[in-house]
Design a protein around this motif. Structure first.
Motif, PDB file in Angstrom:
ATOM      1  N   ARG A  97       0.899  -1.193   0.010  1.00  0.00           N
ATOM      2  CA  ARG A  97      -0.292   0.047   0.123  1.00  0.00           C
ATOM      3  C   ARG A  97       0.466   0.919   0.470  1.00  0.00           C
ATOM      4  O   ARG A  97       0.889   1.852   0.945  1.00  0.00           O
ATOM      5  CB  ARG A  97      -1.199  -0.272   1.395  1.00  0.00           C
ATOM      6  CG  ARG A  97      -2.293  -0.978   1.533  1.00  0.00           C
ATOM      7  CD  ARG A  97      -2.826  -1.511   2.696  1.00  0.00           C
ATOM      8  NE  ARG A  97      -1.425  -1.151   3.339  1.00  0.00           N
ATOM      9  CZ  ARG A  97      -2.450  -0.997   4.939  1.00  0.00           C
ATOM     10  NH1 ARG A  97      -3.727  -1.029   4.644  1.00  0.00           N
ATOM     11  NH2 ARG A  97      -1.774  -1.355   5.675  1.00  0.00           N
ATOM     12  N   LEU A  99       0.821   4.402  -1.701  1.00  0.00           N
ATOM     13  CA  LEU A  99       0.083   5.196  -1.524  1.00  0.00           C
ATOM     14  C   LEU A  99      -0.201   5.586  -0.119  1.00  0.00           C
ATOM     15  O   LEU A  99      -0.326   6.720  -0.237  1.00  0.00           O
ATOM     16  CB  LEU A  99      -1.123   5.563  -2.664  1.00  0.00           C
ATOM     17  CG  LEU A  99      -2.398   6.676  -2.634  1.00  0.00           C
ATOM     18  CD1 LEU A  99      -1.505   7.884  -3.436  1.00  0.00           C
ATOM     19  CD2 LEU A  99      -3.321   6.649  -3.521  1.00  0.00           C
ATOM     20  N   HIS A 100      -0.859   4.334   0.342  1.00  0.00           N
ATOM     21  CA  HIS A 100      -1.592   4.396   2.118  1.00  0.00           C
ATOM     22  C   HIS A 100      -0.412   4.940   2.823  1.00  0.00           C
ATOM     23  O   HIS A 100      -0.801   6.156   3.760  1.00  0.00           O
ATOM     24  CB  HIS A 100      -2.001   3.259   2.085  1.00  0.00           C
ATOM     25  CG  HIS A 100      -2.737   3.576   3.442  1.00  0.00           C
ATOM     26  ND1 HIS A 100      -3.864   3.332   4.032  1.00  0.00           N
ATOM     27  CD2 HIS A 100      -2.213   2.827   4.483  1.00  0.00           C
ATOM     28  CE1 HIS A 100      -4.040   3.275   4.715  1.00  0.00           C
ATOM     29  NE2 HIS A 100      -2.714   2.883   5.525  1.00  0.00           N
ATOM     30  N   ASN A 101       0.262   4.488   2.098  1.00  0.00           N
ATOM     31  CA  ASN A 101       1.435   4.818   3.407  1.00  0.00           C
ATOM     32  C   ASN A 101       2.039   6.028   3.366  1.00  0.00           C
ATOM     33  O   ASN A 101       2.985   7.395   4.167  1.00  0.00           O
ATOM     34  CB  ASN A 101       2.946   3.817   3.787  1.00  0.00           C
ATOM     35  CG  ASN A 101       2.226   2.619   3.826  1.00  0.00           C
ATOM     36  OD1 ASN A 101       0.959   2.416   4.938  1.00  0.00           O
ATOM     37  ND2 ASN A 101       3.423   1.241   3.383  1.00  0.00           N
ATOM     38  N   LEU A 103       0.723   9.315   1.993  1.00  0.00           N
ATOM     39  CA  LEU A 103      -0.314  10.056   2.348  1.00  0.00           C
ATOM     40  C   LEU A 103      -0.262   9.578   4.228  1.00  0.00           C
ATOM     41  O   LEU A 103      -0.597  10.667   4.575  1.00  0.00           O
ATOM     42  CB  LEU A 103      -1.982   9.181   1.757  1.00  0.00           C
ATOM     43  CG  LEU A 103      -2.413  10.253   0.494  1.00  0.00           C
ATOM     44  CD1 LEU A 103      -3.623   9.305  -0.111  1.00  0.00           C
ATOM     45  CD2 LEU A 103      -2.448  11.287   0.573  1.00  0.00           C
ATOM     46  N   LEU A 104       0.058   8.868   4.416  1.00  0.00           N
ATOM     47  CA  LEU A 104      -0.197   8.105   6.359  1.00  0.00           C
ATOM     48  C   LEU A 104       0.934   9.287   6.980  1.00  0.00           C
ATOM     49  O   LEU A 104       0.088   9.722   7.784  1.00  0.00           O
ATOM     50  CB  LEU A 104      -0.254   6.855   6.374  1.00  0.00           C
ATOM     51  CG  LEU A 104      -0.293   6.742   7.809  1.00  0.00           C
ATOM     52  CD1 LEU A 104      -1.592   7.118   8.375  1.00  0.00           C
ATOM     53  CD2 LEU A 104      -0.546   4.795   8.370  1.00  0.00           C
TER      54      LEU A 104
ATOM     55  N   TYR B  18       0.312   6.481  13.341  1.00  0.00           N
ATOM     56  CA  TYR B  18       1.322   6.688  11.982  1.00  0.00           C
ATOM     57  C   TYR B  18       1.063   4.910  12.395  1.00  0.00           C
ATOM     58  O   TYR B  18       1.024   3.779  11.633  1.00  0.00           O
ATOM     59  CB  TYR B  18       2.211   6.835  12.249  1.00  0.00           C
ATOM     60  CG  TYR B  18       2.580   6.184  10.726  1.00  0.00           C
ATOM     61  CD1 TYR B  18       3.189   6.884  10.273  1.00  0.00           C
ATOM     62  CD2 TYR B  18       4.078   5.146  11.474  1.00  0.00           C
ATOM     63  CE1 TYR B  18       3.910   6.028   8.552  1.00  0.00           C
ATOM     64  CE2 TYR B  18       4.289   4.128  10.433  1.00  0.00           C
ATOM     65  CZ  TYR B  18       4.263   5.169   9.103  1.00  0.00           C
ATOM     66  OH  TYR B  18       4.993   4.294   7.276  1.00  0.00           O
ATOM     67  N   LEU B  21      -3.035   2.799  12.054  1.00  0.00           N
ATOM     68  CA  LEU B  21      -3.267   3.353  10.759  1.00  0.00           C
ATOM     69  C   LEU B  21      -2.060   2.978   9.670  1.00  0.00           C
ATOM     70  O   LEU B  21      -2.577   2.075   8.225  1.00  0.00           O
ATOM     71  CB  LEU B  21      -3.080   4.606  10.213  1.00  0.00           C
ATOM     72  CG  LEU B  21      -4.695   5.691  10.763  1.00  0.00           C
ATOM     73  CD1 LEU B  21      -4.414   6.554   9.991  1.00  0.00           C
ATOM     74  CD2 LEU B  21      -6.136   4.857  11.175  1.00  0.00           C
ATOM     75  N   SER B  22      -0.754   2.165   9.852  1.00  0.00           N
ATOM     76  CA  SER B  22       0.135   1.791   9.030  1.00  0.00           C
ATOM     77  C   SER B  22      -0.020  -0.101   9.401  1.00  0.00           C
ATOM     78  O   SER B  22       0.985  -0.540   8.460  1.00  0.00           O
ATOM     79  CB  SER B  22       1.365   2.014   8.930  1.00  0.00           C
ATOM     80  OG  SER B  22       1.960   1.970  10.178  1.00  0.00           O
TER      81      SER B  22
ATOM     82  N   LEU C 602      -7.225   6.769   8.059  1.00  0.00           N
ATOM     83  CA  LEU C 602      -6.324   7.650   7.587  1.00  0.00           C
ATOM     84  C   LEU C 602      -7.808   8.908   6.165  1.00  0.00           C
ATOM     85  O   LEU C 602      -7.286  10.079   6.648  1.00  0.00           O
ATOM     86  CB  LEU C 602      -5.388   6.827   6.425  1.00  0.00           C
ATOM     87  CG  LEU C 602      -5.068   7.895   5.509  1.00  0.00           C
ATOM     88  CD1 LEU C 602      -4.051   8.005   5.911  1.00  0.00           C
ATOM     89  CD2 LEU C 602      -4.620   6.904   3.911  1.00  0.00           C
ATOM     90  N   LEU C 605      -8.183  11.513   8.455  1.00  0.00           N
ATOM     91  CA  LEU C 605      -7.134  12.308   9.418  1.00  0.00           C
ATOM     92  C   LEU C 605      -6.772  13.268   8.109  1.00  0.00           C
ATOM     93  O   LEU C 605      -6.870  14.389   9.152  1.00  0.00           O
ATOM     94  CB  LEU C 605      -5.997  11.199   9.351  1.00  0.00           C
ATOM     95  CG  LEU C 605      -4.763  11.886   9.856  1.00  0.00           C
ATOM     96  CD1 LEU C 605      -4.680  12.386  11.335  1.00  0.00           C
ATOM     97  CD2 LEU C 605      -3.747  11.356   9.526  1.00  0.00           C
ATOM     98  N   ILE C 606      -6.522  12.643   6.862  1.00  0.00           N
ATOM     99  CA  ILE C 606      -7.066  13.778   6.412  1.00  0.00           C
ATOM    100  C   ILE C 606      -8.119  14.942   6.344  1.00  0.00           C
ATOM    101  O   ILE C 606      -6.842  16.101   6.388  1.00  0.00           O
ATOM    102  CB  ILE C 606      -6.790  13.549   5.149  1.00  0.00           C
ATOM    103  CG1 ILE C 606      -4.997  12.792   4.915  1.00  0.00           C
ATOM    104  CG2 ILE C 606      -6.279  14.782   3.792  1.00  0.00           C
ATOM    105  CD1 ILE C 606      -4.718  11.198   3.451  1.00  0.00           C
TER     106      ILE C 606
END
Lengths: 174, 100, 621
Positions: A97, A99-101, A103-104, B18, B21-22, C602, C605-606
């Motif tokens: 992921r 893009l996910h990371n 963005l995160l 972080y 979510l990761s 996510l 959050l954004i």
């Protein structure tokens, strides 16, 4: 600059704060980056215990005690049980992921910047809470005089949660 | 001094966020949530000493907070075990039943 | 006598309307018997129209007016609908209903193999309704509504065989070209509405206002209104320079050409001018414009007709030419003569078209060079057509002679130039009709088909019209000017003008004789070789279509292309961009809904960061 730094560190309280906060952050970072799940839990335990140290510095001895007892003791053990009851491979395969990371990461840093700016922006009074020698006693008096109803409610909640947890986790026999 | 504690709490919170979510492992996600809760507790206790209106109330509030966190962890782990029993995985990315 | 039937005159347009509604409703299932509904409605209308006419013949001069229906009211003004019966439109009613009835009957045989016959009949009924409504309209606005309805019917019927590319093009052309005229008429109506006392558009009020010169309208305004009305009439009646649609309109079924493009609708322009004649009388300049445009069109179209080879096109140009005559007559003040010519022309031109239809039906081709020798097998058609042609050419004692003579007599007294134009046009008329008749009907058979006489359903209308073409002229002769008195209410003094009568007869006979000599059997085969520039100019209709193509159509098309490009790439581009942005957002949001809690977290959050940033930003700027 360096003198200021040494000056800052020469104060015992400051030095302790630096050490504890370093330990907290390092523990948290290790939690994120370590490969094996059991190691992660140990890193977390470090963080919890360091936090307990910080609580002591903040004149909250009772809470420091509770922290060690509940977090570093009970909860860490609970997590280890959770880990043991589920199967875990090493997390060596990279998640796909990207893009996910990205963005995160951006979001987290942005969020931190917002928090930091807010903290820097805020004005706090210099006054200090007169440290009480009998912290535990004072908390007990406070808790059982003014906050007895919330206290009882929380205990009911905790009971319900644990019974619920047992029912959920129980193997459905039939 | 208060802003140092607050900044530390912010760092802790963001790291927890972080991680929550990761990470793919559900147990680690739960751990990260605990981390975030601890950051909040640290804030409350710091305000109890250095805040505008310092008193013991902040400490008592964080006491409740710890209790709730314990309940949450217990229920969370229970749900995790039940899920694992049904789906044979503790991987968050495979828990997408919401989509269906 | 009581005006009983005049009061019931609103029923006359109602019957075709009911027929139209029924036919539209039943659709294809009615192919077998749809004709009877339409014919029945036309017959009922005709009977009523006849009764109304009969009543008018015995009755007084006063018009019967009813306009109690409040349609629009704003402020003190109200626009009403209603109907009016006077002598002029009683005459028009009988012409329209009679021709419509005969064409309905004729189409029964002519269109019997068409699988859309119900649609055809529904269109005809709609047209009859609109035309009758136009005739009995009580005010200009109501007339305009029916005017447009008639235009729509014309469009629908020209394009009836829409599988043919040329029919489609012709329908569009007819619609667009007449539109130009309609806009003129519409502006005229608006101006009248503005300037008239009480904003009344009633014909009676217009008559009262303009005939007494009692209204404070400046002369140039009157002239403008009159000319704009005439522009409307020009579009409908195919006057130069808006005549080009009428010959192309021949792509439609032949009964339609007879009904709409010869007898009734194209006469609507003439009728309009006659109806608002008081406005024209108030403006000498407008009268001259009308007269010269009419005269020019008469001779212009007549010369074109000489060089055409398409049976129906010759007749179409002849129609344009004869309409020019009527317009010219009105322009020089010969009101009765113009209306009279309209009356007689309706019969003999319908006869000619129906005769043409009969021939076309038998031969399935329109080029006269491929005909010939028809008289041997189609006696009734040939004889009736010959009578129609003689009437058109203005030979004594057929109806065309009397009406044309009436116009020429007035022209002789009024304007010598127009008299010469008229008489020349008469000569050409006789000339091209002789050519048409001789090449198409006489001589040897040049087609491979063996023509057969049409059925009685088709020949009966021919015979009826033929009788009318012979006798219709006697209602207004120099010796018996009854029609003029009846129409205008004034006693017309007899002014028998032997010079004009003899001259016009001589010219007509000369045209026939010359035509007979020039267009022998040989002329058909050698005509290709003997073409000179004059012939080419005429054969190409003075290149009017080409001139329009280059001066109007092409620049407009280029402009359209440019606008289209702008529309397609800039306007459409923006629209598509917007659409694509929405679409992309949608796709992105769909990807977000993947059921993973971490993604939701996510996004939350954004979103939170964006909201905070926006609030901060608002504070700083």
């Amino acid at each position: 600059m360096l003198e200021n730094f040494i000056d800052f560190l020469s104060n015992g309280e400051n030095l302790l704060f630096i050490i504890f906060s370093m330990l907290v952050i390092v523990g948290a970072v290790f939690l994120i980056n370590l490969q094996r799940v059991v190691h992660m839990v140990i890193a977390l335990a470090t963080t919890f215990i360091s936090l307990a140290g910080l609580y002591v510095m903040l004149d909250a001895e009772f809470l420091a005690f509770v922290q060690v007892l509940i977090y570093a003791g009970a909860m860490t053990i609970l997590m280890i049980f959770g880990i043991m009851m589920t199967k875990h491979e090493k997390q060596n395969e990279e998640p796909k992921r990207a893009l996910h990371n990205v963005l995160l990461l951006v979001g987290s840093i942005g969020f931190f910047i917002i928090l930091y700016l807010a903290i820097q922006d805020a004005v706090f009074p210099i006054q200090e809470f007169t440290s009480n020698e009998e912290n535990t006693k004072m908390i007990g008096i406070e808790l059982f005089t003014w906050h007895v109803i919330p206290f009882e409610l929380v205990s009911v909640l905790l009971t319900v949660a644990f019974i619920g947890a047992i029912i959920v986790a129980k193997r459905e026999e039939d | 001094m208060i802003s140092s504690y607050l900044t530390l709490a912010a760092v802790l919170f963001v790291i927890g966020l972080y991680g929550a979510l990761s990470k793919k492992n559900a147990v680690i996600v739960l751990l990260c949530i605990e981390l975030m809760l601890n950051a909040v507790n640290l804030n409350l206790i710091a305000f109890a000493k250095y805040g505008i209106n310092p008193s013991l109330k902040g400490q008592i509030f964080s006491l409740f907070n710890i209790t709730i966190a314990a309940a949450e962890a217990a229920v969370g782990i229970a749900i995790l075990i039940a899920l694992y029993r049904n789906k044979a995985t503790a991987n968050v990315t495979e828990m997408n039943s919401l989509k269906k | 006598m009581e005006s009983v039937f005049s009061q019931l005159a609103w029923l006359i347009p109602l019957f075709p309307l009911i027929a139209f509604v029924i036919l539209i409703a039943i659709g294809k299932q009615g192919n077998k018997w749809s004709a009877y509904i339409s014919i029945g409605a036309a017959l009922l209308s005709f009977v009523f129209a006849f009764l109304v006419l009969f009543e008018r013949l015995n009755g007084t001069m006063d018009a019967y007016t009813w306009d109690e229906f409040d349609w629009l009211s704003f402020g003190d003004i109200s626009i009403r609908l209603g109907f009016e019966i006077n002598n002029l439109n009683a005459m028009m009613l009988i012409v329209v209903t009679l021709v419509s009835l005969l064409v309905n009957l004729y189409s029964k045989a002519y269109m019997k193999d068409d699988h859309r016959i119900t649609v055809f009949y529904s269109y005809i009924s709609l047209f009859t309704f609109s035309m009758l409504g136009l005739v009995i309209s009580v005010n200009l606005l109501e007339l305009y509504i029916f005017w447009e309805l008639v235009g729509v019917c014309s469009f629908l019927l020209i394009g009836f065989w829409y599988e043919k590319e040329s029919a489609k093009a012709a329908a569009k052309k007819a619609f667009i070209v007449t539109r130009i005229g309609d806009i003129g008429l519409f502006i005229a109506i608006l101006m009248l509405f503005w300037y008239m006392p009480n904003h009344s558009l009633n014909f009676t009020d217009i008559h009262n206002a303009f005939s007494t010169n009692s209204i404070p309208i400046e002369a140039w305004v009157i002239t403008t209104i009159a000319i704009l009305i005439f522009v409307g009439a020009m579009g409908k009646s195919g006057q130069f320079p808006l005549h080009t649609w009428l010959p192309d309109a021949m792509e439609g079924p032949t009964p339609i050409s007879a009904l709409i493009h010869a007898a009734t609708m194209v006469a609507a322009g003439v009728y309009l001018v006659a109806r608002t004649y008081d406005i024209f009388l108030a403006s000498p300049i407008a009268m001259e414009v009308v007269a010269y445009v009419g005269g020019f069109t008469a001779i212009f179209a007549a010369t074109i007709a000489i060089a055409q080879n398409d049976f129906k096109r010759i007749l179409a140009y002849s129609t344009v030419s004869q309409l020019g005559y009527m317009i010219m007559a009105l322009g020089i003040g010969a009101y009765t003569a113009g209306v009279f010519h309209l009356f007689t022309h309706a019969f003999f031109k319908a006869l000619l078209f129906l005769g043409a239809g009969s021939v076309l039906h038998a031969l399935h081709k329109q080029d006269i060079r491929e005909m010939g020798g028809i008289w041997k097998s189609m006696k009734v058609t040939t004889i009736t057509f010959a009578i129609g042609a003689l009437a058109l050419s203005g030979i004594f004692p057929f109806s065309g002679f009397w009406s044309k003579d009436a116009i020429l007599t007035e022209a002789y007294h009024d304007n010598l130039i127009l008299f010469i134009v008229g008489i020349t046009a008469a000569f050409f008329t006789a000339f091209y009709m002789t050519r048409l008749f001789k090449i198409a009907f006489l001589g040897s058979n040049r087609s491979s088909d063996k023509p057969k006489e049409s059925s009685i359903v088709m020949t009966l209308p021919l015979i009826v019209l033929c009788i009318l073409a012979v006798i219709a002229g006697f209602v207004f002769t120099p010796f018996n000017p009854w029609l003029g008195e009846w129409l205008t209410g004034n006693v017309v003094e007899e002014h028998t003008n032997w010079i004009v009568m003899i001259l016009s007869t001589v010219v007509a006979v000369a045209g026939i004789v010359l035509g007979w000599i020039v267009f022998g059997e040989k002329s058909v085969s050698q005509s290709a070789k003997s073409r000179n520039w004059a012939y080419n100019v005429l054969a190409n209709r003075y290149y009017v279509d080409e001139i329009y193509e280059w001066t109007i159509v092409r620049p407009l098309r280029i402009l359209g292309l440019v606008l289209n490009t702008i529309d397609r790439f800039i306007v459409d581009g923006l629209v598509k961009l917007t659409a694509n942005i929405v679409l992309a957002t949608g796709r992105a949001s769909t990807r977000m809904q993947n059921g993973q809690v971490q993604t939701y977290g996510l996004v939350t959050l954004i979103g939170f960061i964006i909201i905070i940033a926006a609030m901060l930003g608002r504070r700083y700027f």
